[in-house]
Each structure stands twice: as structure tokens, then as C-alpha cells.
Scaffold this active site. Structure first.
Site, PDB file in Angstrom:
ATOM      1  CE1 TYR A   1      -3.847   2.512   0.452  1.00 23.16           C
ATOM      2  CE2 TYR A   1      -1.927   3.689   2.106  1.00 23.16           C
ATOM      3  CZ  TYR A   1      -3.411   4.165   1.369  1.00 23.16           C
ATOM      4  OH  TYR A   1      -4.227   4.693   1.236  1.00 23.16           O
TER       5      TYR A   1
ATOM      6  CD1 TRP B   1       0.402   8.244  -1.677  1.00 27.20           C
ATOM      7  CD2 TRP B   1       0.360   9.054  -3.733  1.00 27.20           C
ATOM      8  NE1 TRP B   1      -0.667   8.396  -1.837  1.00 27.20           N
ATOM      9  CE2 TRP B   1      -0.720   8.952  -3.144  1.00 27.20           C
ATOM     10  CE3 TRP B   1       0.491   9.816  -4.842  1.00 27.20           C
ATOM     11  CZ2 TRP B   1      -1.919  10.008  -3.035  1.00 27.20           C
ATOM     12  CZ3 TRP B   1      -0.981  10.465  -5.211  1.00 27.20           C
ATOM     13  CH2 TRP B   1      -1.703  10.895  -4.249  1.00 27.20           C
TER      14      TRP B   1
END
Length: 763
Positions: free
Chosen positions: A103, A105
Site C-alpha cells: 500500500y 503511492w
């Protein structure tokens, strides 16, 4: 392209020395200036490494993660060890014992996107336990599909800034519209229009009311209402009470487009619980004058009003309530689907809401199907590892945590996203093996057993675009690969070949061939669009040009099709309408999430008993100097530090009561942990409120002690690791009660960016 903007890189001797923003960007983000110096920073991982304890004693739980030294190994040895461990876990415990976390960006690229790569690999390996939703939108991702039948549409197809600038009379923004957050967008961005949109709205005579404890959550002229943090729902209920009691609610809209309003109104007026949600009631909770709330409600009903709720409001206990109450309030005004009116979720949360969407699919790496059905809400990672076999509630279901033996993480840093880091560190001692792909020695990498050095976006070719930006960009490598780093695709290709499914994973393509293939698929979508701006060129010409412009859907108003014809354009809810009362949620019987929006007293707020011990309300929001924790060592981020620590803002009177002066290093603490931060005095905060951004790399004074103080200023040592409610189990890391004192004594050094000890492989 970076998440915070399009740019050209100036490179010297293999290092980026300057990042020049795209000339077409109206308001470039200063975060771009974290990029220079990032390729060869001392925190880069130079080559494959294995934690010594794991290498010498084999897989198993370990309290040495985070403090052990590492051993340098070759790529061939890493591939063999990792393939053998994946096989052992799958054969002995089943694929549900593998958690594919990943998890974060990661890269803005469409192909070299760490999560896409690892999920594709693990699915082809036989599957894995996955996570759902996000830390940013854990509560909204569950509640909004049940209320309006959609989630991503609320921000990906939100009312455009051009429409707001032209049509909105009054923008009432709960949580403000913080420009600092609009510097970033998942997948990159070529323009930042938020500042210009708000300025044009004001120039036309539009007004902005910002309801937040932080004055700078809106730039420029606006009306600032500073409530106690966590009381937004009470304020919304009081505004709704005025509309209902003074006959200002649009009953025709409520009857045609909504269901369950009467059930909600009975609660609102106090018929069900004996407590009318009057402005006086809300004033006691929020600290805002009752007369101010009455006046605001009447103003909202007198013109074109848009109600905005930032994502931050749902990152608290009972976070489902704020967006639900916000859309209910907008429904009572009857302006949903009208240009410039209605509801918006996420304006000021990132650079997506308010931007025109692209009408066709983007280039996407196909991941395949997951043969394992198990999943967790993303913010339940510590619970997963600490409580195998235990059951938990989620969205009307009763689920069970698998017995996780291997954690495979690529493209993220949970020490930024997750709460109560001492608890997370204890959880990370439990698996047999932790694998981390990362370009940098983050704390997650330091807590790994097998460390895979990845390239950065600056070191590889890729495609970049997002669903709310008109440019598809050729991301051409700017610098050579650092040391012995590899693209994740190459790592997974080697592993897949070793495990027997290499041809299926690669489909016989190199990275360069994948880019051309994905571009060709996307080009087919565009050529089928009769309203396209131009015919996209062949791949070679696109790569030479550097970008191509796509058509966008301009002048969009959220839910305008639904308003025009609700029978032929129903919402994807059981009733086809806005569910102010949800029979499904009511039927779950949760005591922390009822069938309609309602007030729940927060656990971390200035009105509760806990505030007697910890009397300051800390807002742990997003930083203005970086994206989450990415490139915390960059120039923009470092310039914001105070004595090398993350800055904490405090009201001058609160500081004076504690003997704190500007520039002091302070200890911020509660019963979960403590961190050091640098004091900044600011009158733009409500008294009793302090602000400490997330994203400073976690830096424990004693790396071997999970309870150790963070000397760098990571607020997640303080925040509670509790779900929003039994419905969504979302992240609650936005608010926490603390106390602050001056730090006395010698300041400990900052070691957050230092690599661990790495020894050569013994013969």
C-alpha cells in the site's frame, strides 16, 4: 512526471540537480524541489540484502526486525532464497498465508507501478490475502456506495472548478480547501487549477466559509469558523435543524430523489432520542456561537451553495458520519445536480476533485484474478498479524484474519500511513518472513528480512497519466540505474521464471515492449472516440514528442444526469436514490454506525474525559513540504524542519502556558508514545489545537525498543490504531490528544536516513 507535477530533469554525473516545472502548469508545486539529489542519496539501497538473523537461523518470528544488521547477497542468491520461501509458505500454509501489502503511492508510471507488478506476480503464483480501500478514504469507500451508489465518482467526476467559479455563490467547506494537498495527484498532473478556481469564484462575488481549526486550510479571503476538532457532524446537524425547523428544506427534492429523510428528521428534531440537534446544542459541543450557525444555514438556503467535505474528516473514529451528514445537508438544500450547487467530497484533498475527467480507459497492466478470497481493510494490518484466526466485522460481514506467515510489500511505507507504531512494530515481529521492495532504506525496509533494491521513476522509461488530466506523458529515464538496483518488473520476471510461470508473467515482452503494447491498447480506445481532439500518433512519434493531449469532459456537474431523470439514471443504491436512511446499514445492528447520519461523541476530543490528562488536540494532517513520506530528505522537506525535526504548530498562548518559545524542540506525548518536534508559534490555530504533519521518517531513539521515542517527529507514535466503526474499519489517524513540554538535555541525532549496517557475505 511525478505525483506532484510534470517537469523536466536536469542531470549531472548521474544525479538530478534541478527539476523544472512544466510551462503549462498554472501553479507548480514546490514539492518538485525534493527531487534534486534523490537518485544518489545516502539512504538509497545499493544492492540485495538479507537480515542476518533470518539468513543464519531461517524463517520465523523475530524481535530483531528493525535493529538487526544485514548481509549483502547477489541477485541470483536473493532470487533463489525468495523463490524457496514463497514455495515453502504456499505449500505448508496455503496462499492465504501470504499478505500482499504494497500500500502506498509508489511510482506515477502506469507500467512500473509497484502495486500492479507485485499483485500481478502474486496472483499468478496462486493468490494472496489482499487489502481493500485506502488510509485516505477507508470510511468513505464503504459508506458512500451505500448512500449514493458510488465512491470514486464523487471526486473523479466531481463538479469542475470552471463551473464552481462561474456558478457557486457560497462554498461551505468542512475541512477547508487546503492548497498544500492539491499539489499532488496519483499518477501525475500537468496543471494545478485549485488556486485559480477559488480566486475566480471570489472575483465574481462568491463567498467561502471554511469550517476548520486551521485558518490556512483556505488561502485568500474567506470567513473562518474555528470549531473544536471532531465536531463537524454536530455542526452539520445544527445547520440541518435550522433548515428543517424554519421550512427551508426542499421537500420536493427530498421526496423525489432521496429515501429515509423522515427517519432522519425524527432524530434531528429529537423525537427519537429526546435531544433536538439545535444550534445551541451544537454550540456547546463545537464552541461556535449558535447565532453564527443559524445565520449560516439561512445564507446556505438563500443562494447557490456547494457543501464540501474534505477527506480528512473521515479519518477519525465514526468517520463515516461526516460525508454522510454532508450529503444529507446538501440534499435538504435541494441543489444536488445543479451547476455550482450540491455536494463535493475531497476538494483540497488532492489535485483530482474539480478537474475534468478523461472519458476512456487509461493504459493499464492487467493483473489477473486472485484465487484467494481473504482480505482485510487496509488499516487493519496490525490486527491481521497480531490476531490470526480471530473474527471481525466489516460492512455487514463477519470475516476472519488469516494466519499470515509471509508479508510481501512493494511501493509503500506503512510507518507513514499506519497508527500506533509501537503496536505495528510488535505486529511485524510475528510473520516468518517480510519481503520489501524499495529504493530507499525506509523503516519498512529496515524491518524486512529480504530487501529488494528498486529503481526510482527517474531511472526507467514509463507512461504516465491519470483519469483527471489531459496529458499522456512519455516518462523517459533521466538518470542511469543507481548501484545494483533493478526495476521491479525484472525482479518479478526472474522470480516467475524460477517458479515456473515466467512466460505467463512476461508474455514474452521486455519493459520497452510492454510500454509500446500498453500505448497501443490505449490508442485504440482514443481512435474509437468520435469526439477525440486528434488522432494519437504511433508509439515512436509519441515517444519523440514526449506527450499527447487527450479529450476531457469539461463543465461537469456531479449527479446532473440523476437530477435530470432519476428514473432512467438511478443511483446504484437499493432504492436508486440518495439513502439518507439505509435499511441495510440499520439491519447490521452496529452500535457505532446507525442507519442514518448521527452524532457520536469522539474518543479523542477536547470535550471528553481524556482531555483532562492530554489537553491539546493534535491534528496529524498531510504535510505541505512533501507527498506523505516520499523524499523526506529532499530540499523542500528539509527546509521546513526545526533543528532537523518535523515542525509542530502551536498557538502562542498555549505555548506561553508551557514555557515554549519559537524554535524550541518539544516532547509531544501521550500514553501511546512520544516524539520530538520543533515548535512554531501560530495564531492561525484554535486555542488548544496543535498541528504536526505526517511523513517524517520514523526514527526511534532505541531501534531495538518498539516503545522508544521518535526523535524526528512522526505523529503515528501517538495516534490510535482503531477502526472508524464496525462498518468500514477505516483509518482514524487524523486526531489525537496529547500534551507538550520543552525538551531538556542534549538533542539526539537524526538517523532516519542512515542505512543499517550491511556486512559482506561470509565465505
Amino acid at each position: 512526471m511525478a505525483h506532484w507535477g510534470m517537469y523536466s530533469a536536469e542531470v549531472r554525473d548521474g544525479e538530478v540537480v534541478a527539476a523544472h516545472p512544466y510551462a503549462g502548469d498554472a501553479d507548480p508545486s514546490p514539492i518538485l524541489q525534493n527531487i534534486p539529489g534523490s537518485v544518489r542519496h545516502r539512504s538509497r539501497i545499493t544492492g540485495p540484502a538479507i537480515r542476518r538473523g533470518w539468513l543464519e537461523h531461517g524463517p520465523g518470528p523475530s524481535t530483531d526486525r528493525g535493529s538487526d544488521e544485514f548481509v549483502a547477497v547477489s541477485w541470483d542468491e536473493l532470487t533463489e532464497l525468495l523463490a524457496a520461501e514463497l514455495t515453502r509458505v504456499a505449500e505448508r500454509h496455503g496462499n492465504r498465508a501470504i499478505f500482499g501489502g504494497s500500500y502506498g503511492w509508489s511510482s506515477p508510471g502506469r507500467f512500473h507501478h509497484a502495486q500492479s507488478q507485485v499483485h500481478r506476480f502474486l496472483k499468478m503464483f496462486g493468490g494472496y490475502t489482499r487489502s481493500v480501500h485506502s488510509y485516505s478514504l477507508g470510511a468513505t469507500g464503504v459508506i458512500m456506495p451505500r448512500v449514493v451508489g458510488a465512491h470514486w465518482k464523487l471526486f473523479a467526476r466531481s463538479t469542475n472548478w470552471d463551473v464552481i467559479a462561474r456558478e457557486t455563490d457560497l462554498l461551505v467547506c468542512f475541512g477547508g480547501v487546503p492548497l498544500k494537498n492539491t499539489g499532488v495527484n496519483d499518477g501525475g498532473t500537468s496543471d494545478h487549477p485549485t488556486r485559480g478556481g477559488l480566486d475566480r469564484m471570489r472575483a465574481r462575488g462568491g463567498r467561502i466559509v471554511s469550517i476548520t481549526p486551521l485558518r490556512d486550510d483556505v488561502h485568500g479571503e474567506h470567513e473562518w469558523l474555528a470549531p473544536r476538532p471532531g465536531t463537524d457532524v454536530a455542526i452539520m446537524l445544527a445547520l440541518a435543524y435550522v433548515l428543517a425547523s424554519e421550512g427551508l428544506a426542499d421537500r420536493k427534492f427530498l421526496d423525489r430523489y432521496c429515501t429515509g429523510y423522515d427517519r432522519f428528521e425524527a432524530y434531528l428534531l429529537g423525537r427519537t432520542d429526546g435531544v433536538p440537534k439545535t444550534p445551541e446544542w451544537a454550540a456547546e459541543l463545537s464552541g461556535l456561537p449558535a447565532a453564527t450557525l443559524v445565520d449560516l444555514a439561512r445564507r446556505m438556503a438563500s443562494g447557490r451553495t456547494l457543501i464540501s467535505v474534505t477527506w480528512s474528516l473521515q479519518r477519525v473514529r465514526h468517520g463515516e458520519q461526516a460525508p454522510w451528514a454532508g450529503i444529507t445537508l446538501a440534499a435538504m438544500l435541494g441543489q444536488i445536480g445543479v451547476p455550482g450547487g450540491g455536494f463535493g467530497h475531497g476538494y483540497g484533498s488532492m489535485n483530482e476533485p474539480g478537474r475534468a475527467p478523461v472519458p476512456y480507459p487509461l493504459p493499464t497492466l492487467f493483473q489477473g484474478n486472485n484465487d484467494v478470497e481473504d482480505f482485510i481493510p487496509v488499516a487493519a494490518i496490525s490486527d491481521l498479524l497480531l490476531h490470526p484466526g480471530e473474527q471481525f466485522d466489516y460492512d455487514g460481514r463477519r470475516l476472519t484474519f488469516p494466519d499470515t506467515r509471509l508479508v510481501y510489500w512493494a511501493g509503500g511505507n506503512p510507518f507513514h500511513h499506519h497508527q500506533h507504531l509501537a503496536r505495528l512494530r510488535r505486529a511485524l515481529t510475528r510473520p516468518d518472513t517480510i519481503v520489501v521492495h524499495d529504493p530507499y532504506w525506509t523503516q519498512m525496509a529496515k524491518h524486512a528480512d529480504i530487501v529488494v533494491p528498486s529503481t526510482t521513476a527517474l531511472e526507467r522509461d514509463d507512461l504516465s497519466c491519470t483519469r483527471n488530466d489531459p496529458l499522456l506523458v512519455a516518462m523517459q529515464a533521466a538518470a542511469p540505474r543507481f548501484a545494483d538496483a533493478r526495476d521491479d518488473y525484472d525482479t518479478f520476471s526472474a522470480l516467475a521464471h524460477r517458479l515456473g510461470f515466467g512466460e505467463r508473467f512476461t508474455e514474452g515482452r521486455t519493459s520497452a515492449q510492454w510500454l509500446e503494447h500498453l500505448y497501443g491498447q490505449w490508442r485504440g480506445y482514443v481512435l474509437a472516440d468520435e469526439r477525440r481532439l486528434e488522432d494519437p500518433p504511433p508509439f515512436a512519434e509519441f515517444w519523440r514528442r514526449g506527450h499527447v493531449r487527450m479529450r476531457t469532459e469539461d463543465d461537469l456537474t456531479l449527479f446532473e444526469e440523476f437530477r435530470a431523470d432519476p428514473e432512467h439514471n438511478p443511483l446504484r443504491t437499493p432504492s436508486g436514490r440518495i439513502e439518507i436512511f439505509s435499511a441495510d446499514i440499520d439491519g447490521f445492528g452496529y452500535d457505532d454506525c446507525a442507519g442514518h447520519p448521527r452524532w457520536y461523541e469522539p474518543e479523542e476530543w477536547l470535550g471528553g474525559e481524556r482531555a483532562q490528562t492530554f489537553p491539546l488536540h493534535l491534528i496529524a494532517n498531510q504535510p505541505k513540504s512533501r507527498l506523505h513520506s516520499q523524499l523526506d530528505h529532499g530540499a523542500t522537506s528539509q527546509k521546513s524542519k526545526v533543528h532537523g525535526r518535523e515542525p509542530i504548530r502551536i498557538h502562542p498562548q498555549d505555548a506561553a502556558e508551557r514555557g515554549i518559545t519559537p524554535g524550541d524542540v518539544v516532547r509531544v506525548y501521550n500514553d501511546r508514545g512520544a516524539c520530538l518536534a520543533g515548535a512554531l508559534l501560530d495564531e492561525g490555530l484554535r486555542r488548544g489545537v496543535v498541528q504536526l504533519a505526517t511523513g517524517a521518517w520514523y526514527d526511534p531513539l532505541d531501534p531495538a525498543d518498539p516503545e522508544s521515542m521518535c526523535v524526528h517527529g512522526n505523529p503515528n507514535v501517538l495516534t490510535p490504531d482503531t477502526g472508524t466503526s464496525s462498518l468500514a474499519q477505516g483509518c482514524t489517524g487524523q486526531h489525537v490528544l496529547v500534551e507538550i513540554e520543552r525538551f531538556e538535555g542534549e538533542l539526539p541525532p537524526i538517523r532516519a536516513y542512515d542505512p543499517p549496517t550491511i556486512r559482506p557475505r561470509r565465505p
